[in-house]
Write a protein that holds these residues in place. Structure first.
Motif, PDB file in Angstrom:
ATOM      1  N   GLN A   6      19.876  14.284  25.918  1.00  0.00           N
ATOM      2  CA  GLN A   6      19.007  14.405  25.309  1.00  0.00           C
ATOM      3  C   GLN A   6      19.307  13.561  23.838  1.00  0.00           C
ATOM      4  N   ILE A   7      20.266  13.558  23.308  1.00  0.00           N
ATOM      5  CA  ILE A   7      20.603  12.780  22.094  1.00  0.00           C
ATOM      6  C   ILE A   7      20.570  11.258  22.289  1.00  0.00           C
ATOM      7  N   ARG A   8      21.225  10.976  23.694  1.00  0.00           N
ATOM      8  CA  ARG A   8      20.957   9.378  23.828  1.00  0.00           C
ATOM      9  C   ARG A   8      19.618   9.248  23.938  1.00  0.00           C
ATOM     10  N   THR A   9      18.952   9.844  24.687  1.00  0.00           N
ATOM     11  CA  THR A   9      17.487   9.400  24.737  1.00  0.00           C
ATOM     12  C   THR A   9      16.550   9.501  23.494  1.00  0.00           C
ATOM     13  N   TYR A  10      16.953  10.312  22.482  1.00  0.00           N
ATOM     14  CA  TYR A  10      16.414  10.381  21.152  1.00  0.00           C
ATOM     15  C   TYR A  10      16.824   9.168  20.341  1.00  0.00           C
ATOM     16  N   ASN A  11      18.123   8.847  20.679  1.00  0.00           N
ATOM     17  CA  ASN A  11      18.636   7.641  19.856  1.00  0.00           C
ATOM     18  C   ASN A  11      17.860   6.467  20.042  1.00  0.00           C
ATOM     19  N   VAL A  12      17.720   6.426  21.658  1.00  0.00           N
ATOM     20  CA  VAL A  12      17.107   5.227  22.008  1.00  0.00           C
ATOM     21  C   VAL A  12      15.427   5.134  21.582  1.00  0.00           C
ATOM     22  N   ARG A  13      14.912   6.037  21.453  1.00  0.00           N
ATOM     23  CA  ARG A  13      13.345   6.433  21.030  1.00  0.00           C
ATOM     24  C   ARG A  13      13.483   6.068  19.595  1.00  0.00           C
ATOM     25  N   ILE A  14      14.380   6.551  18.894  1.00  0.00           N
ATOM     26  CA  ILE A  14      14.376   6.139  17.481  1.00  0.00           C
ATOM     27  C   ILE A  14      14.922   4.526  17.037  1.00  0.00           C
ATOM     28  N   LYS A  15      15.476   4.081  17.791  1.00  0.00           N
ATOM     29  CA  LYS A  15      15.817   2.686  17.719  1.00  0.00           C
ATOM     30  C   LYS A  15      14.611   1.891  17.972  1.00  0.00           C
ATOM     31  N   SER A  16      13.791   2.090  18.831  1.00  0.00           N
ATOM     32  CA  SER A  16      12.537   1.647  19.467  1.00  0.00           C
ATOM     33  C   SER A  16      11.770   1.456  18.352  1.00  0.00           C
ATOM     34  N   GLU A  17      11.482   2.682  17.735  1.00  0.00           N
ATOM     35  CA  GLU A  17      10.475   3.020  16.741  1.00  0.00           C
ATOM     36  C   GLU A  17      10.861   2.298  15.607  1.00  0.00           C
ATOM     37  N   MET A  18      12.079   2.146  15.101  1.00  0.00           N
ATOM     38  CA  MET A  18      12.535   1.566  14.089  1.00  0.00           C
ATOM     39  C   MET A  18      12.551  -0.166  14.180  1.00  0.00           C
ATOM     40  N   THR A  19      12.824  -0.529  15.233  1.00  0.00           N
ATOM     41  CA  THR A  19      12.587  -1.823  15.618  1.00  0.00           C
ATOM     42  C   THR A  19      11.046  -2.303  15.517  1.00  0.00           C
ATOM     43  N   ASN A  20      10.232  -1.501  16.103  1.00  0.00           N
ATOM     44  CA  ASN A  20       8.760  -1.773  16.040  1.00  0.00           C
ATOM     45  C   ASN A  20       8.352  -1.881  14.517  1.00  0.00           C
ATOM     46  N   PHE A  21       8.860  -0.789  13.811  1.00  0.00           N
ATOM     47  CA  PHE A  21       8.207  -0.523  12.592  1.00  0.00           C
ATOM     48  C   PHE A  21       8.827  -1.851  11.666  1.00  0.00           C
ATOM     49  N   LEU A  22      10.007  -2.476  11.826  1.00  0.00           N
ATOM     50  CA  LEU A  22      10.529  -3.505  11.250  1.00  0.00           C
ATOM     51  C   LEU A  22       9.712  -4.712  11.508  1.00  0.00           C
ATOM     52  N   ARG A  23       9.354  -4.946  12.835  1.00  0.00           N
ATOM     53  CA  ARG A  23       8.534  -5.927  13.465  1.00  0.00           C
ATOM     54  C   ARG A  23       7.181  -5.976  12.669  1.00  0.00           C
ATOM     55  N   GLN A  24       6.486  -4.917  12.674  1.00  0.00           N
ATOM     56  CA  GLN A  24       5.120  -4.871  12.087  1.00  0.00           C
ATOM     57  C   GLN A  24       5.202  -5.032  10.568  1.00  0.00           C
ATOM     58  N   PHE A  25       6.156  -4.631   9.924  1.00  0.00           N
ATOM     59  CA  PHE A  25       6.633  -4.663   8.563  1.00  0.00           C
ATOM     60  C   PHE A  25       6.762  -6.076   7.981  1.00  0.00           C
ATOM     61  N   SER A  26       7.426  -6.734   8.886  1.00  0.00           N
ATOM     62  CA  SER A  26       7.737  -8.304   8.766  1.00  0.00           C
ATOM     63  C   SER A  26       6.358  -9.048   9.009  1.00  0.00           C
ATOM     64  N   ARG A  27       5.488  -8.893   9.774  1.00  0.00           N
ATOM     65  CA  ARG A  27       4.345  -9.308  10.187  1.00  0.00           C
ATOM     66  C   ARG A  27       3.266  -9.109   8.775  1.00  0.00           C
ATOM     67  N   PHE A  28       3.254  -7.926   8.063  1.00  0.00           N
ATOM     68  CA  PHE A  28       2.657  -7.616   6.936  1.00  0.00           C
ATOM     69  C   PHE A  28       3.114  -8.399   5.856  1.00  0.00           C
ATOM     70  N   LEU A  29       4.470  -8.616   5.903  1.00  0.00           N
ATOM     71  CA  LEU A  29       5.076  -9.349   4.593  1.00  0.00           C
ATOM     72  C   LEU A  29       4.547 -10.886   4.897  1.00  0.00           C
ATOM     73  N   PHE A  30       4.487 -11.257   5.795  1.00  0.00           N
ATOM     74  CA  PHE A  30       4.065 -12.756   6.106  1.00  0.00           C
ATOM     75  C   PHE A  30       2.597 -13.087   5.965  1.00  0.00           C
ATOM     76  N   PHE A  31       1.949 -11.968   6.339  1.00  0.00           N
ATOM     77  CA  PHE A  31       0.340 -11.977   6.114  1.00  0.00           C
ATOM     78  C   PHE A  31       0.115 -12.020   4.674  1.00  0.00           C
ATOM     79  N   ALA A  32       0.556 -10.970   4.049  1.00  0.00           N
ATOM     80  CA  ALA A  32       0.279 -10.470   2.574  1.00  0.00           C
ATOM     81  C   ALA A  32       0.716 -11.979   1.882  1.00  0.00           C
ATOM     82  N   LEU A  33       1.871 -12.544   2.145  1.00  0.00           N
ATOM     83  CA  LEU A  33       2.355 -13.823   1.277  1.00  0.00           C
ATOM     84  C   LEU A  33       1.461 -14.924   1.596  1.00  0.00           C
ATOM     85  N   ILE A  34       0.889 -15.127   2.687  1.00  0.00           N
ATOM     86  CA  ILE A  34       0.034 -16.040   3.140  1.00  0.00           C
ATOM     87  C   ILE A  34      -1.426 -15.868   2.418  1.00  0.00           C
ATOM     88  N   ILE A  35      -1.869 -14.774   2.399  1.00  0.00           N
ATOM     89  CA  ILE A  35      -3.090 -14.302   1.588  1.00  0.00           C
ATOM     90  C   ILE A  35      -2.844 -14.548   0.295  1.00  0.00           C
TER      91      ILE A  35
END
Length: 143
Positions: A6-35
């Motif tokens: 359960q802990i391993r599954t939870y850690n994988v899910r958290i890592k996936s969510e964090m990676t997705n958040f950082l990916r979306q946040f990076s896209r937001f930063l690029f978009f905001a700078l270009i605008i």
């Protein structure tokens, strides 16, 4: 399911969510700078530069396209996109260049140009290492 599973599954899910958040946040930063850069180039905002808004817009757009293209081809080739933290480092390097021009650091501090371009080159080299590592991990190359 055992506690460790359960802990391993939870850690994988958290890592996936964090990676997705950082990916979306990076896209937001690029978009905001270009605008922001486009609004200044169009004369809606009135920040001044040592160089040109057109040059900053081109730099930001090309950097974002390169990062997204790398992520797309990694997903197609290996089954997973570019890591979110790697996209964030690329966005930070572009921001460092843009802020150096917007805040006139290039003109005020002689060392800023060298340090900004050194760190930008280090970010590009780091992205290359991430790409090579991902291809090695998914078996496309052997190191």
């Amino acid at each position: 399911m055992h506690l460790f599973d359960q802990i391993r599954t939870y850690n994988v899910r958290i890592k996936s969510e964090m990676t997705n958040f950082l990916r979306q946040f990076s896209r937001f930063l690029f978009f905001a700078l270009i605008i922001f850069e486009l609004l200044n180039q169009a004369g809606v905002l009135h920040f001044t530069l040592d160089f040109t808004w057109f040059g900053l817009v081109i730099t930001s757009v090309i950097a974002w396209l390169i990062v997204e293209t790398i992520s797309y081809f990694l997903r197609k080739s290996c089954g997973y996109p570019l890591a979110g933290w790697a996209m964030l480092i690329a966005a930070a390097a572009v921001y460092q260049d843009a802020l150096g021009d917007i805040l006139r650091f290039y003109g005020r501090f002689g060392w800023y140009d060298q340090s900004a371009h050194f760190l930008g080159g280090a970010a590009a080299g780091g992205l290359l290492l991430v790409i090579i590592n991902n291809f090695n991990r998914c078996g496309k190359i052997k190191l």
